[in-house]
Design a protein around this motif. Structure first.
Motif, PDB file in Angstrom:
ATOM      1  N   PHE A 101       0.830  -1.197   0.000  1.00 37.02           N
ATOM      2  CA  PHE A 101       0.000   0.000   0.000  1.00 37.02           C
ATOM      3  C   PHE A 101       0.870   1.256   0.000  1.00 37.02           C
ATOM      4  CE2 PHE A 101      -2.797   3.163   2.110  1.00 37.02           C
ATOM      5  CZ  PHE A 101      -3.781   3.201   1.147  1.00 37.02           C
ATOM      6  N   GLY A 102       1.970   1.227   0.739  1.00 35.32           N
ATOM      7  CA  GLY A 102       2.902   2.354   0.741  1.00 35.32           C
ATOM      8  C   GLY A 102       3.508   2.591  -0.628  1.00 35.32           C
ATOM      9  N   VAL A 103       3.892   1.508  -1.306  1.00 32.58           N
ATOM     10  CA  VAL A 103       4.434   1.634  -2.662  1.00 32.58           C
ATOM     11  C   VAL A 103       3.363   2.174  -3.605  1.00 32.58           C
ATOM     12  CG1 VAL A 103       5.300   0.298  -4.637  1.00 32.58           C
ATOM     13  CG2 VAL A 103       6.213  -0.118  -2.348  1.00 32.58           C
ATOM     14  N   TYR A 104       2.127   1.698  -3.441  1.00 32.81           N
ATOM     15  CA  TYR A 104       1.023   2.187  -4.271  1.00 32.81           C
ATOM     16  C   TYR A 104       0.831   3.694  -4.103  1.00 32.81           C
ATOM     17  CZ  TYR A 104      -3.811   3.215  -5.523  1.00 32.81           C
ATOM     18  OH  TYR A 104      -4.930   3.797  -6.041  1.00 32.81           O
ATOM     19  N   LEU A 105       0.914   4.175  -2.866  1.00 35.64           N
ATOM     20  CA  LEU A 105       0.732   5.607  -2.621  1.00 35.64           C
ATOM     21  C   LEU A 105       1.863   6.435  -3.226  1.00 35.64           C
ATOM     22  CD1 LEU A 105      -0.545   5.739   1.053  1.00 35.64           C
ATOM     23  CD2 LEU A 105      -1.846   6.182  -1.016  1.00 35.64           C
ATOM     24  N   LEU A 106       3.079   5.924  -3.175  1.00 41.52           N
ATOM     25  CA  LEU A 106       4.226   6.674  -3.672  1.00 41.52           C
ATOM     26  C   LEU A 106       4.413   6.549  -5.182  1.00 41.52           C
ATOM     27  CD1 LEU A 106       6.841   5.967  -0.883  1.00 41.52           C
ATOM     28  CD2 LEU A 106       5.569   8.064  -1.271  1.00 41.52           C
ATOM     29  N   TRP A 107       3.797   5.524  -5.790  1.00 47.60           N
ATOM     30  CA  TRP A 107       3.983   5.280  -7.216  1.00 47.60           C
ATOM     31  C   TRP A 107       3.548   6.508  -8.020  1.00 47.60           C
ATOM     32  CZ3 TRP A 107       6.428   1.174  -9.138  1.00 47.60           C
ATOM     33  CH2 TRP A 107       6.413   1.002 -10.520  1.00 47.60           C
ATOM     34  N   GLY A 108       4.453   7.057  -8.789  1.00 51.90           N
ATOM     35  CA  GLY A 108       4.151   8.215  -9.618  1.00 51.90           C
ATOM     36  C   GLY A 108       4.284   9.542  -8.901  1.00 51.90           C
ATOM     37  N   ASN A 109       4.561   9.519  -7.604  1.00 53.56           N
ATOM     38  CA  ASN A 109       4.677  10.758  -6.848  1.00 53.56           C
ATOM     39  C   ASN A 109       6.091  11.008  -6.327  1.00 53.56           C
ATOM     40  OD1 ASN A 109       1.937  11.695  -6.944  1.00 53.56           O
ATOM     41  ND2 ASN A 109       1.420   9.981  -5.628  1.00 53.56           N
ATOM     42  N   VAL A 110       7.038  10.188  -6.754  1.00 53.19           N
ATOM     43  CA  VAL A 110       8.428  10.353  -6.360  1.00 53.19           C
ATOM     44  C   VAL A 110       9.209  10.840  -7.573  1.00 53.19           C
ATOM     45  CG1 VAL A 110      10.507   9.192  -5.532  1.00 53.19           C
ATOM     46  CG2 VAL A 110       8.299   8.569  -4.597  1.00 53.19           C
ATOM     47  N   GLU A 111       9.980  11.886  -7.367  1.00 56.44           N
ATOM     48  CA  GLU A 111      10.812  12.425  -8.441  1.00 56.44           C
ATOM     49  C   GLU A 111      12.273  12.317  -8.027  1.00 56.44           C
ATOM     50  OE1 GLU A 111       9.611  16.423  -9.170  1.00 56.44           O
ATOM     51  OE2 GLU A 111       7.538  15.876  -9.536  1.00 56.44           O
ATOM     52  N   THR A 112      13.115  11.987  -8.988  1.00 54.83           N
ATOM     53  CA  THR A 112      14.549  11.937  -8.719  1.00 54.83           C
ATOM     54  C   THR A 112      15.240  12.996  -9.562  1.00 54.83           C
ATOM     55  OG1 THR A 112      14.880  10.265 -10.422  1.00 54.83           O
ATOM     56  CG2 THR A 112      14.542   9.479  -8.178  1.00 54.83           C
ATOM     57  N   LYS A 113      16.291  13.542  -9.005  1.00 45.13           N
ATOM     58  CA  LYS A 113      17.059  14.566  -9.697  1.00 45.13           C
ATOM     59  C   LYS A 113      18.533  14.307  -9.399  1.00 45.13           C
ATOM     60  CE  LYS A 113      15.376  18.581  -8.972  1.00 45.13           C
ATOM     61  NZ  LYS A 113      15.102  19.893  -8.406  1.00 45.13           N
ATOM     62  N   GLN A 114      19.351  14.280 -10.436  1.00 43.08           N
ATOM     63  CA  GLN A 114      20.762  14.046 -10.228  1.00 43.08           C
ATOM     64  C   GLN A 114      21.525  15.349 -10.438  1.00 43.08           C
ATOM     65  OE1 GLN A 114      22.347  10.838 -12.507  1.00 43.08           O
ATOM     66  NE2 GLN A 114      24.311  10.869 -11.454  1.00 43.08           N
ATOM     67  N   GLU A 115      22.247  15.759  -9.404  1.00 41.99           N
ATOM     68  CA  GLU A 115      23.030  16.987  -9.464  1.00 41.99           C
ATOM     69  C   GLU A 115      24.435  16.706  -8.940  1.00 41.99           C
ATOM     70  OE1 GLU A 115      20.907  19.708  -7.020  1.00 41.99           O
ATOM     71  OE2 GLU A 115      19.318  20.037  -8.481  1.00 41.99           O
TER      72      GLU A 115
END
Length: 63
Positions: free
Chosen positions: A12-26
């Motif tokens: 359920f936690g993965v379901y909630l975060l799916w599509g709402n996590v962004e990664t940025k490489q700097e």
């Protein structure tokens, strides 16, 4: 049984975060950010959907 409950919570936690996590490489560092509004909206819509299904089931068993 405990493993099944734990797995359901993780899923359920993965379901909630799916599509709402962004990664940025700097500069070689990877930064993660979570869209809190998106998670809240998904949680609210899931809660509303579960609530309506529970009410329908309750009405079905009352008959």
């Amino acid at each position: 049984m405990k493993k099944l409950i734990f797995l359901a919570i993780i899923a359920f936690g993965v379901y909630l975060l799916w599509g709402n996590v962004e990664t940025k490489q700097e500069e070689g560092n990877v930064n993660f950010s979570v869209n809190k509004e998106g998670v809240e909206q998904k949680l609210e819509s899931t809660g509303n959907e579960l609530s309506s299904k529970a009410k329908a089931l309750e009405e079905k068993f009352k008959k």
